[in-house]
Each structure stands twice: as C-alpha cells, then as structure tokens.
Motif scaffolding. Structure first.
Motif, PDB file in Angstrom:
ATOM      1  N   THR A 251     -42.598  -5.524  38.284  1.00  0.00           N
ATOM      2  CA  THR A 251     -42.017  -4.209  38.033  1.00  0.00           C
ATOM      3  C   THR A 251     -40.516  -4.297  38.263  1.00  0.00           C
ATOM      4  OG1 THR A 251     -43.997  -3.097  38.809  1.00  0.00           O
ATOM      5  CG2 THR A 251     -41.997  -1.796  38.743  1.00  0.00           C
ATOM      6  N   CYS A 252     -39.777  -3.734  37.330  1.00  0.00           N
ATOM      7  CA  CYS A 252     -38.318  -3.701  37.464  1.00  0.00           C
ATOM      8  C   CYS A 252     -37.960  -2.657  38.524  1.00  0.00           C
ATOM      9  CB  CYS A 252     -37.681  -3.349  36.127  1.00  0.00           C
ATOM     10  SG  CYS A 252     -35.889  -3.153  36.217  1.00  0.00           S
ATOM     11  N   LYS A 253     -37.185  -3.045  39.499  1.00  0.00           N
ATOM     12  CA  LYS A 253     -36.781  -2.107  40.550  1.00  0.00           C
ATOM     13  C   LYS A 253     -35.735  -1.122  40.046  1.00  0.00           C
ATOM     14  CE  LYS A 253     -37.824  -4.990  44.505  1.00  0.00           C
ATOM     15  NZ  LYS A 253     -37.330  -5.594  45.731  1.00  0.00           N
ATOM     16  N   GLU A 254     -35.093  -1.467  38.948  1.00  0.00           N
ATOM     17  CA  GLU A 254     -34.060  -0.593  38.398  1.00  0.00           C
ATOM     18  C   GLU A 254     -34.661   0.563  37.593  1.00  0.00           C
ATOM     19  OE1 GLU A 254     -30.157   0.603  37.844  1.00  0.00           O
ATOM     20  OE2 GLU A 254     -30.808  -1.098  39.031  1.00  0.00           O
ATOM     21  N   CYS A 255     -35.541   0.220  36.602  1.00  0.00           N
ATOM     22  CA  CYS A 255     -36.054   1.267  35.716  1.00  0.00           C
ATOM     23  C   CYS A 255     -37.548   1.527  35.878  1.00  0.00           C
ATOM     24  CB  CYS A 255     -35.754   0.916  34.258  1.00  0.00           C
ATOM     25  SG  CYS A 255     -36.699  -0.481  33.620  1.00  0.00           S
ATOM     26  N   GLY A 256     -38.275   0.669  36.604  1.00  0.00           N
ATOM     27  CA  GLY A 256     -39.700   0.858  36.810  1.00  0.00           C
ATOM     28  C   GLY A 256     -40.563   0.306  35.696  1.00  0.00           C
ATOM     29  N   GLY A 257     -39.981  -0.312  34.693  1.00  0.00           N
ATOM     30  CA  GLY A 257     -40.747  -0.881  33.592  1.00  0.00           C
ATOM     31  C   GLY A 257     -41.407  -2.183  34.002  1.00  0.00           C
ATOM     32  N   LYS A 258     -42.479  -2.561  33.282  1.00  0.00           N
ATOM     33  CA  LYS A 258     -43.190  -3.804  33.578  1.00  0.00           C
ATOM     34  C   LYS A 258     -42.652  -4.903  32.690  1.00  0.00           C
ATOM     35  CE  LYS A 258     -47.319  -1.350  34.969  1.00  0.00           C
ATOM     36  NZ  LYS A 258     -48.748  -1.134  34.728  1.00  0.00           N
ATOM     37  N   MET A 259     -42.676  -6.141  33.269  1.00  0.00           N
ATOM     38  CA  MET A 259     -42.187  -7.288  32.519  1.00  0.00           C
ATOM     39  C   MET A 259     -42.884  -8.544  33.006  1.00  0.00           C
ATOM     40  SD  MET A 259     -38.434  -7.820  34.089  1.00  0.00           S
ATOM     41  CE  MET A 259     -38.213  -8.596  35.653  1.00  0.00           C
ATOM     42  N   SER A 260     -42.772  -9.608  32.243  1.00  0.00           N
ATOM     43  CA  SER A 260     -43.379 -10.881  32.577  1.00  0.00           C
ATOM     44  C   SER A 260     -42.664 -11.505  33.771  1.00  0.00           C
ATOM     45  CB  SER A 260     -43.287 -11.823  31.371  1.00  0.00           C
ATOM     46  OG  SER A 260     -43.615 -13.136  31.753  1.00  0.00           O
ATOM     47  N   ASP A 261     -43.424 -12.289  34.557  1.00  0.00           N
ATOM     48  CA  ASP A 261     -42.794 -12.965  35.694  1.00  0.00           C
ATOM     49  C   ASP A 261     -41.926 -14.132  35.227  1.00  0.00           C
ATOM     50  OD1 ASP A 261     -44.857 -14.570  34.834  1.00  0.00           O
ATOM     51  OD2 ASP A 261     -45.507 -15.136  36.855  1.00  0.00           O
ATOM     52  N   ARG A 262     -42.032 -14.501  33.954  1.00  0.00           N
ATOM     53  CA  ARG A 262     -41.222 -15.585  33.408  1.00  0.00           C
ATOM     54  C   ARG A 262     -39.916 -15.087  32.791  1.00  0.00           C
ATOM     55  NH1 ARG A 262     -46.221 -18.572  30.499  1.00  0.00           N
ATOM     56  NH2 ARG A 262     -47.248 -19.253  32.395  1.00  0.00           N
ATOM     57  N   ALA A 263     -39.778 -13.776  32.657  1.00  0.00           N
ATOM     58  CA  ALA A 263     -38.563 -13.205  32.058  1.00  0.00           C
ATOM     59  C   ALA A 263     -37.392 -13.378  33.016  1.00  0.00           C
ATOM     60  CB  ALA A 263     -38.774 -11.730  31.760  1.00  0.00           C
ATOM     61  N   THR A 264     -36.207 -13.578  32.449  1.00  0.00           N
ATOM     62  CA  THR A 264     -35.004 -13.726  33.280  1.00  0.00           C
ATOM     63  C   THR A 264     -34.363 -12.386  33.584  1.00  0.00           C
ATOM     64  OG1 THR A 264     -33.656 -14.049  31.314  1.00  0.00           O
ATOM     65  CG2 THR A 264     -34.505 -16.030  32.398  1.00  0.00           C
ATOM     66  N   GLU A 265     -34.674 -11.375  32.781  1.00  0.00           N
ATOM     67  CA  GLU A 265     -34.152 -10.035  33.020  1.00  0.00           C
ATOM     68  C   GLU A 265     -35.109  -9.011  32.427  1.00  0.00           C
ATOM     69  OE1 GLU A 265     -31.144  -9.540  29.256  1.00  0.00           O
ATOM     70  OE2 GLU A 265     -30.344 -10.386  31.101  1.00  0.00           O
ATOM     71  N   CYS A 266     -34.985  -7.791  32.869  1.00  0.00           N
ATOM     72  CA  CYS A 266     -35.845  -6.712  32.400  1.00  0.00           C
ATOM     73  C   CYS A 266     -35.528  -6.421  30.931  1.00  0.00           C
ATOM     74  CB  CYS A 266     -35.632  -5.458  33.241  1.00  0.00           C
ATOM     75  SG  CYS A 266     -36.574  -4.029  32.656  1.00  0.00           S
ATOM     76  N   PRO A 267     -36.563  -6.368  30.055  1.00  0.00           N
ATOM     77  CA  PRO A 267     -36.288  -6.081  28.637  1.00  0.00           C
ATOM     78  C   PRO A 267     -35.910  -4.629  28.396  1.00  0.00           C
ATOM     79  CG  PRO A 267     -38.657  -6.259  29.001  1.00  0.00           C
ATOM     80  CD  PRO A 267     -37.994  -6.626  30.296  1.00  0.00           C
ATOM     81  N   HIS A 268     -36.101  -3.767  29.370  1.00  0.00           N
ATOM     82  CA  HIS A 268     -35.815  -2.350  29.198  1.00  0.00           C
ATOM     83  C   HIS A 268     -34.410  -1.981  29.633  1.00  0.00           C
ATOM     84  CE1 HIS A 268     -40.085  -2.107  28.450  1.00  0.00           C
ATOM     85  NE2 HIS A 268     -40.326  -2.620  29.644  1.00  0.00           N
ATOM     86  N   CYS A 269     -33.983  -2.516  30.773  1.00  0.00           N
ATOM     87  CA  CYS A 269     -32.665  -2.109  31.282  1.00  0.00           C
ATOM     88  C   CYS A 269     -31.710  -3.274  31.485  1.00  0.00           C
ATOM     89  CB  CYS A 269     -32.807  -1.328  32.590  1.00  0.00           C
ATOM     90  SG  CYS A 269     -33.373  -2.341  33.968  1.00  0.00           S
ATOM     91  N   GLY A 270     -32.219  -4.520  31.434  1.00  0.00           N
ATOM     92  CA  GLY A 270     -31.348  -5.681  31.561  1.00  0.00           C
ATOM     93  C   GLY A 270     -31.079  -6.108  32.994  1.00  0.00           C
ATOM     94  N   CYS A 271     -31.785  -5.539  33.968  1.00  0.00           N
ATOM     95  CA  CYS A 271     -31.593  -5.901  35.370  1.00  0.00           C
ATOM     96  C   CYS A 271     -32.017  -7.362  35.560  1.00  0.00           C
ATOM     97  CB  CYS A 271     -32.424  -4.974  36.261  1.00  0.00           C
ATOM     98  SG  CYS A 271     -32.197  -5.287  38.010  1.00  0.00           S
ATOM     99  N   PRO A 272     -31.216  -8.216  36.236  1.00  0.00           N
ATOM    100  CA  PRO A 272     -31.561  -9.636  36.415  1.00  0.00           C
ATOM    101  C   PRO A 272     -32.869  -9.827  37.184  1.00  0.00           C
ATOM    102  CG  PRO A 272     -29.271  -9.240  36.976  1.00  0.00           C
ATOM    103  CD  PRO A 272     -29.904  -7.911  36.774  1.00  0.00           C
ATOM    104  N   ARG A 273     -33.557 -10.913  36.926  1.00  0.00           N
ATOM    105  CA  ARG A 273     -34.870 -11.223  37.493  1.00  0.00           C
ATOM    106  C   ARG A 273     -34.810 -11.404  39.002  1.00  0.00           C
ATOM    107  NH1 ARG A 273     -39.476 -11.420  38.928  1.00  0.00           N
ATOM    108  NH2 ARG A 273     -40.899 -13.131  38.743  1.00  0.00           N
ATOM    109  N   GLU A 274     -33.725 -11.928  39.552  1.00  0.00           N
ATOM    110  CA  GLU A 274     -33.690 -12.224  40.985  1.00  0.00           C
ATOM    111  C   GLU A 274     -33.788 -10.974  41.850  1.00  0.00           C
ATOM    112  OE1 GLU A 274     -29.090 -12.524  40.042  1.00  0.00           O
ATOM    113  OE2 GLU A 274     -30.747 -13.700  39.291  1.00  0.00           O
ATOM    114  N   PHE A 275     -33.605  -9.798  41.265  1.00  0.00           N
ATOM    115  CA  PHE A 275     -33.702  -8.553  42.020  1.00  0.00           C
ATOM    116  C   PHE A 275     -35.044  -7.855  41.809  1.00  0.00           C
ATOM    117  CE2 PHE A 275     -29.126  -9.069  41.184  1.00  0.00           C
ATOM    118  CZ  PHE A 275     -28.715  -9.222  42.485  1.00  0.00           C
ATOM    119  N   GLN A 276     -36.022  -8.542  41.215  1.00  0.00           N
ATOM    120  CA  GLN A 276     -37.292  -7.916  40.866  1.00  0.00           C
ATOM    121  C   GLN A 276     -38.380  -8.279  41.871  1.00  0.00           C
ATOM    122  OE1 GLN A 276     -37.285  -5.803  38.364  1.00  0.00           O
ATOM    123  NE2 GLN A 276     -35.225  -6.353  37.760  1.00  0.00           N
ATOM    124  N   GLY A 277     -39.379  -7.397  42.005  1.00  0.00           N
ATOM    125  CA  GLY A 277     -40.552  -7.662  42.843  1.00  0.00           C
ATOM    126  C   GLY A 277     -41.769  -7.860  41.949  1.00  0.00           C
TER     127      GLY A 277
END
Length: 140
Positions: free
Chosen positions: A5-31
């Motif tokens: 889950t993206c901590k910035e926008c709450g959207g779901k994304m793959s654990d292999r993604a480098t950033e959120c496809p919805h808001c562009g938040c970098p992967r290192e800040f994701q849970g």
C-alpha cells in the motif's frame, strides 16, 4: 508477487514496483499489505480489481487559469503604460505656430504634415518645424 500500500495515496501496487503508479511516491517509503487469507500469499481477486487508484487531487487547472489571467493583466497594463498614443496638448504657443500654415494633416507618430506657400514639411507635437516646408506637391 505481494501487494503493498502506498503511504502517500493509499493505492495498491506490486512489491516489485520502484514507485507508486498512482502518485509516484518512491518504493523505499512504502509498507507491505498482509494477505487477507493467511494460508495463501496469492489473492483470489484479479490484480485489476485489487488495485484501486486513489489519485492525489491537484489544482493544476486552477493554477494555469490564474497564471493566464496574470499574464493578460500584465500585458494590458504594459500596453496602457507604454503603448498608449502620444497626446497633443493645445497650448497658446502651438496655436500660434499652427497659424503659419495653409494646411495641417493629422498627427501620426508625433508628427504632422503641413503646407505653406504650396510646399510641404513636418512639425512635431510642440509645433516646431522638424522638416522645413520645401517639398512640392507636384508629381512628374
């Protein structure tokens, strides 16, 4: 593949993604999201149904409109300040200077064509002769 889950926008994304496809938040800040069913790491729902975009609302259109209004206002102000036409102030000196001529054309770009004794010349806004009346109106 696990979902996060993206901590910035709450959207779901793959654990292999480098950033959120919805808001562009970098992967290192994701849970990471824990699977609903602990017996399986794979969810039964298709991936397209699992990912629900929650785009961050922007006011891009508003800012573009404000910028356009400011540019138009600045251009209009500059035109009124610098692009206005020069004005003719009728003073007693100008009136006396104009009486010397037989014909006076309209002022354009700060000068007017004048005729005296059949010859043409130019005067400025103060009534001073800029080009003496020496040109004939006869054409060959």
């Amino acid at each position: 593949m696990a979902l996060t889950t993206c901590k910035e926008c709450g959207g779901k994304m793959s654990d292999r993604a480098t950033e959120c496809p919805h808001c562009g938040c970098p992967r290192e800040f994701q849970g990471e999201i824990q699977p609903k069913d602990n017996s399986s790491t794979q969810s039964q729902e298709p991936l397209s149904e699992q990912i629900q975009p929650n785009p961050k609302k922007t006011h891009k259109g508003l800012w573009i409109s404000i910028a356009a209004i400011l540019v138009i206002a600045l251009c209009a102000g500059a035109f009124l300040l610098f692009g206005g036409t020069s004005t003719l102030k009728i003073t007693p000196e100008l009136t006396k200077a104009l009486q010397r001529y037989d014909q006076i054309d309209a002022f354009s770009e700060g000068m007017a064509a004048v005729r005296r004794d059949g010859k043409w010349g130019y005067i400025n806004l103060q009534g001073e002769e800029v080009i003496p009346c020496q040109f004939s109106d006869e054409f060959p």
